[in-house]
Design an enzyme around this catalytic site. Structure first.
Site, PDB file in Angstrom:
ATOM      1  N   CYS A  95       0.726  -1.242   0.011  1.00  0.00           N
ATOM      2  CA  CYS A  95      -0.063  -0.168   0.135  1.00  0.00           C
ATOM      3  C   CYS A  95       0.945   1.420   0.015  1.00  0.00           C
ATOM      4  CB  CYS A  95      -1.202   0.049   1.214  1.00  0.00           C
ATOM      5  SG  CYS A  95      -2.331   1.194   1.111  1.00  0.00           S
ATOM      6  N   HIS A 185      -3.568  -5.146   0.637  1.00  0.00           N
ATOM      7  CA  HIS A 185      -3.056  -5.549   1.926  1.00  0.00           C
ATOM      8  C   HIS A 185      -2.958  -6.979   2.025  1.00  0.00           C
ATOM      9  CE1 HIS A 185      -2.554  -1.776   3.866  1.00  0.00           C
ATOM     10  NE2 HIS A 185      -3.505  -1.379   2.844  1.00  0.00           N
ATOM     11  N   GLU A 187      -1.418  -8.592   4.538  1.00  0.00           N
ATOM     12  CA  GLU A 187      -1.409  -8.568   5.994  1.00  0.00           C
ATOM     13  C   GLU A 187      -2.772  -8.322   6.676  1.00  0.00           C
ATOM     14  OE1 GLU A 187      -0.707  -4.441   5.832  1.00  0.00           O
ATOM     15  OE2 GLU A 187      -0.915  -6.042   4.321  1.00  0.00           O
TER      16      GLU A 187
END
Length: 238
Positions: A95, A185, A187
């Protein structure tokens, strides 16, 4: 054996970090490395970045700051990225990290002309992803969590576009052999992106976005999440 460096360029909301950990923690969990196989540096807080040669690879986290903010630490991080790419250190920017890499390497980051993207988006691979060390073997289209107002408006010269989307044409790119950026993302899990949607509802209303519809589209993103483990395996196999 060398470690993977997590470059912390920001964190999640402080109260949420107390409950569930911060971006660094989520990233480390996704890499699936033992605690002694990675370390982090908080560049946003002014901690100095170490020499790239000390590490097997590096992940650059997301941030609530903007690449165009022009803070000194952002300029220092961009200089380090150029140094790392020159040293052929494997990089994965997430990002803000993706946008930072694009800006550092000759592209351009800035506000997306169509505004905020948030929720779970369809990530569509390009033909080039079929031979890519991180993306090969993944479905042509898979879900990924997104929350961003800025984007990589222009990719660096010579960059390979690996993934695109309906809102953002630059969902992933690679520079050279081993420097990757992903706008989405890997994560984040579903509870995390749902929390972000709740916190940004005033902004969603301001932009005439339907938060209920966005919430209804949230789903698990195992293919996206696999990229962190794929990246750590790539780094450790070199």
């Amino acid at each position: 054996m060398q470690k993977i460096l997590i470059v912390k360029t920001g964190g999640t909301f402080p109260d949420y970090a107390v409950e569930r950990g911060d971006f660094v923690d989520w990233t480390a969990q996704g890499l699936r490395l033992a605690a002694d196989r990675w370390e982090s540096v908080d560049v946003q807080a002014g901690e100095p970045l170490p020499a790239p040669a000390k590490f097997a690879g590096s992940v650059i986290t997301g941030s609530h700051d903007m690449v165009t903010d022009g803070f000194p630490w952002i300029e220092d991080a961009k200089a380090w990225i150029r140094q790392a790419v020159h040293a052929r250190l494997p990089l994965l920017g997430i990002c803000f990290g993706h946008q930072l890499m694009a800006d550092a390497l000759g592209g351009r980051a800035g506000y997306h002309p169509d505004g905020l993207e948030i929720g779970t988006a369809d990530i569509t691979l390009t033909g080039a992803a079929g031979d890519d060390p991180l993306f090969r073997g993944l479905p042509e289209c898979f879900p990924g969590h997104v929350t961003h107002s800025q984007t990589a408006l222009e990719l660096p010269p010579g960059a390979t576009l690996l993934a695109t989307g309906l809102h953002d044409p630059h969902q992933s790119f690679r520079v050279g052999e081993s420097a990757w950026g992903v706008q989405f993302h890997p994560e984040f899990d579903a509870p995390a992106i749902l929390d972000y949607i709740t916190r940004r509802e005033p902004e969603l209303r301001k932009n005439s976005l339907d938060s209920a519809r966005i919430r209804a589209m949230v789903r698990d993103t195992p293919e996206s999440a696999s990229l962190l483990e794929r990246f750590s395996a790539y780094c450790m196999s070199r």
